[in-house]
Scaffold this motif. Structure first.
Motif, short mmCIF file in Angstrom:
data_model
loop_
_atom_site.label_atom_id
_atom_site.label_comp_id
_atom_site.label_asym_id
_atom_site.label_seq_id
_atom_site.Cartn_x
_atom_site.Cartn_y
_atom_site.Cartn_z
N LYS A 270 0.85 -1.05 -0.52
CA LYS A 270 0.11 -0.14 0.00
C LYS A 270 0.71 1.07 -0.20
N SER A 271 0.83 1.78 -0.93
CA SER A 271 2.02 3.73 -1.82
C SER A 271 0.76 4.42 -0.50
N PRO A 272 1.54 5.13 0.37
CA PRO A 272 0.65 6.65 0.81
C PRO A 272 0.09 7.46 -0.04
N THR A 273 0.58 7.48 -1.59
CA THR A 273 -0.22 8.69 -2.19
C THR A 273 -0.50 8.36 -3.23
N ILE A 274 -1.07 6.76 -2.94
CA ILE A 274 -1.78 6.28 -4.00
C ILE A 274 -3.19 5.83 -3.65
N PRO A 275 -4.47 6.69 -4.09
CA PRO A 275 -5.92 6.23 -3.35
C PRO A 275 -6.34 4.34 -3.82
N LEU A 276 -5.43 3.95 -4.22
CA LEU A 276 -5.75 2.15 -4.29
C LEU A 276 -5.14 1.11 -3.27
N GLU A 277 -6.63 0.06 -3.67
CA GLU A 277 -6.04 -0.77 -2.66
C GLU A 277 -4.79 -1.41 -2.42
N THR A 278 -4.56 -1.43 -3.77
CA THR A 278 -3.29 -2.14 -4.09
C THR A 278 -1.87 -1.51 -5.03
N ASN A 279 -0.75 -1.07 -4.60
CA ASN A 279 -0.12 -0.08 -5.11
C ASN A 279 0.83 -1.32 -6.45
N PRO A 280 -0.20 -0.35 -7.76
CA PRO A 280 0.19 -0.50 -8.77
C PRO A 280 1.49 -1.22 -8.99
N LEU A 281 2.33 0.04 -8.88
CA LEU A 281 3.65 -0.04 -8.77
C LEU A 281 4.71 -1.26 -8.94
N LYS A 282 3.99 -2.53 -7.84
CA LYS A 282 4.37 -3.28 -7.94
C LYS A 282 4.85 -4.21 -8.59
N ASP A 283 3.94 -4.12 -9.87
CA ASP A 283 4.02 -4.32 -11.46
C ASP A 283 5.02 -4.07 -12.90
N GLN A 284 5.61 -4.81 -12.24
CA GLN A 284 7.16 -4.04 -13.16
C GLN A 284 6.15 -3.90 -14.81
N LYS A 330 17.31 2.32 -24.79
CA LYS A 330 16.96 1.84 -25.20
C LYS A 330 16.09 0.58 -25.37
N MET A 331 15.89 -0.19 -23.78
CA MET A 331 15.17 -1.42 -23.26
C MET A 331 13.78 -0.82 -23.36
N TYR A 332 13.61 0.94 -22.77
CA TYR A 332 12.11 0.97 -22.38
C TYR A 332 12.28 2.67 -23.00
N ALA A 344 -2.50 -0.93 -19.32
CA ALA A 344 -4.06 -1.53 -19.34
C ALA A 344 -3.22 -3.29 -19.25
N GLU A 345 -2.35 -3.65 -19.68
CA GLU A 345 -2.17 -5.61 -19.51
C GLU A 345 -2.65 -5.52 -18.29
N ALA A 346 -1.52 -4.78 -17.82
CA ALA A 346 -0.93 -4.33 -15.62
C ALA A 346 -2.82 -4.35 -15.01
N GLY A 347 -3.57 -3.58 -15.52
CA GLY A 347 -5.44 -4.13 -14.74
C GLY A 347 -5.23 -2.10 -14.25
N LEU A 476 18.98 -5.46 -12.43
CA LEU A 476 18.35 -4.41 -11.72
C LEU A 476 17.36 -4.11 -13.02
N LEU A 477 18.56 -3.75 -14.11
CA LEU A 477 17.93 -2.91 -15.22
C LEU A 477 16.40 -3.54 -15.52
N LYS A 478 15.91 -5.09 -15.67
CA LYS A 478 14.81 -5.37 -15.63
C LYS A 478 13.81 -5.18 -14.87
N ASP A 479 14.78 -4.79 -13.48
CA ASP A 479 13.24 -5.09 -12.40
C ASP A 479 12.38 -3.52 -11.97
N ILE A 480 13.90 -2.77 -12.21
CA ILE A 480 13.42 -1.02 -12.99
C ILE A 480 12.70 -1.17 -10.64
#
Length: 517
Positions: A270-284, A330-332, A344-347, A476-480
């Motif tokens: 749960k992230s303090p400034t994101i008003p969602l129940e689940t923190n979306p940043l956990k999704d790569q 170049k990766m991203y 969208a893929e991440a919901g 780390l470059l893959k995980d971000i």
């Protein structure tokens, strides 16, 4: 420039009447314009560029880092490896603290022991113990073989046991080092005056008096240079570069910076400034989408006037652990449509809201960069609220463990030229016993990364350490865990007559400078 010493001071130096007969002597002085005031004078109380510049005038490390990042003897004149976890350092004889007292091995032991309970404890995370063999010899034991110990020691400045040990605030009240300059006066937010230490073991400094002046307004800083109030300006505003180049009597000096601007992302459930129940940043995929929504080339051209270099990795080329041919951007690559698809893929195709914490007076055009990124992320559906603040408030606001931050923009500098130093501090799972992860602001945790850092810290072979840390870089470059943005260009405005060669670590050091008579 030179100045006439006040008669009272000239008289003191020449023991009275004889000095008056000779007349006042000419002394060299230098005034440096900084972007803000130093925060602290105790080198174990905190760390940021302007404070660090002050530290290295007053204090010395055992191992010194040269302007081009080579590691050479400092207070230690030599060292040897006794066994895989034991190093013996011979201390330089005849070194004096500013009060005239001798520097001894007991001061080194005191410094490392004191460090353990301070804000800068992570600097000693690879040191298990320090023992005085005699007054001029210390043995340092590491928890495991640590190939780059001398590089790390360049960041630890030695205190006087008698002075700093007098009380918890003794060093702040009366800073005392062995460095080339003594602190003469500090008027907060106005100036810091440093006087040359004539008994400095490296020789008497060429410049007698150095004044550090914090001038936060960039235009005022440039004007102060051109009107002669300043001899050198750190972080000349990019918009003033051509103007200063066009003025007679001044020049502009540039060097690629080691300061990597990065965006730290929150990995908590749960992230303090994101008003969602689940923190979306956990999704790569969300982290990748944010990276691909940011147009780093437009930031370089429009906001930085070309004075930045997109950062391909977390540490600069040439560092131990740098991965040849790997490039984050170049990766991203910038691709808003791809970013929308990943969200969208991440919901979270409808986007989400988040707050970005950033400074507005610490890094080159930091507020403008934050504003531009908020606009770019908004175009893919991520509403970014900006929480901009001066650096004097920023470091306390984001200090770990932060219950306020989800998304932080800051810079990170790796002057040790070793990725392991950064990875164990920023990305290792927080481990108080080891002292690792102390600046892991996003609570990133990956057991595989921890294993690689442990393995790198368990070999005395630099080539093996480099191989292991390259694997960590790829992971780390893959995980971000962070989005690397760009390296700044260090830009200085300099008055004619000032001898100045910029250092790669940006630690402007008057001991290496001179001014014309």
């Amino acid at each position: 420039m030179t100045r006439m010493l006040p008669l009272w001071r000239a008289g003191m130096l020449a023991l009275g009447v004889s000095a008056l007969a000779v007349g006042a002597a000419c002394a060299k002085e230098l005034t440096i314009g900084m972007t803000s005031d130093a925060s602290v004078v105790d080198p174990q109380a905190g760390e940021e560029l302007n404070s660090t510049i002050l530290f290295y005038h007053i204090y010395d490390p055992l191992v010194r880092r040269t302007a081009d990042l080579k590691f050479v003897p400092g207070l230690a004149e030599s060292w040897e490896i006794v066994d895989p976890t034991t190093w013996r350092f011979k201390l330089r004889p005849g070194v004096k603290f500013h009060n005239g007292e001798d520097f001894k091995a007991s001061d080194v032991v005191f410094t490392f022991n004191r460090l353990k309970d301070t804000n800068m404890a992570e600097l000693g995370a690879n040191v298990a113990s320090v023992m005085a063999v005699d007054d001029h010899t210390v043995e340092i034991k590491t928890p495991s073989p640590f190939a780059t110990l001398p590089n790390k020691l360049a960041e630890i400045l030695i205190l006087s046991e008698k002075n700093a040990g007098a009380g918890p605030d003794a060093e702040t009240a009366s800073p005392l080092g062995t460095g080339p300059y003594k602190l003469e006066d500090w008027a907060k937010e106005d100036h810091i005056t440093l006087e040359a230490f004539p008994e400095y073991w490296g020789g008497k400094p060429k410049i007698d008096t150095v004044t550090l002046r914090p001038i936060t307004n960039p235009a005022t800083r440039t004007a102060a240079l051109l009107t002669g109030e300043l001899d050198l300006v750190i972080d000349l505003p990019v918009r003033d570069v051509d103007r200063v180049k066009g003025e007679n009597g001044f020049s502009v000096v540039e060097v690629p910076s080691l300061n990597n601007m990065v965006l730290a992302l929150d990995f908590r459930d749960k992230s303090p400034t994101i008003p969602l129940e689940t923190n979306p940043l956990k999704d790569q995929r969300v982290r990748a989408a944010m990276a691909q929504a940011i147009d780093i080339e437009t930031i370089r051209k429009v906001i930085m006037n070309g004075f930045s270099t997109p950062s391909d990795q977390f540490v600069p080329e040439g560092s131990v652990g740098y991965l040849p041919d790997a490039d984050f951007h170049k990766m991203y690559p910038y691709d808003p449509e791809k970013a929308k698809a990943l969200l969208a893929e991440a919901g979270v195709g409808d986007g989400f809201e988040i707050t970005l914490d950033a400074t507005n007076n610490r890094y080159v055009n930091d507020a403008q960069i934050a504003q531009a990124m908020a606009s770019m992320l908004g175009k893919v559906g991520i509403k970014v609220n900006l929480n901009l603040m001066p650096k004097s408030n920023f470091w306390g606001y984001i200090r770990n463990p932060s219950e306020k931050s989800s998304f932080i923009m800051s810079g990170w500098n790796v002057p040790s030229a070793d990725a392991g130093a950064m990875y164990q501090t920023l990305y290792y799972s927080r481990d108080n016993d080891k002292g690792y992860g102390q600046v892991n602001r996003g609570s990133y945790s990956n057991p595989e990364l921890d294993k690689l850092v442990d393995a790198a810290n368990a070999t005395a072979d630099v080539a093996e350490r480099d191989r292991i840390l390259k694997d960590a870089t790829a992971l780390l470059l893959k995980d971000i865990p962070m989005i690397p943005l760009h390296y700044e260009q260090d830009i200085y405005g300099v008055r004619d007559g000032v001898t100045f060669e910029p250092r790669r670590d940006k630690y402007v050091w008057a001991f290496e400078m001179d001014v014309a008579e």
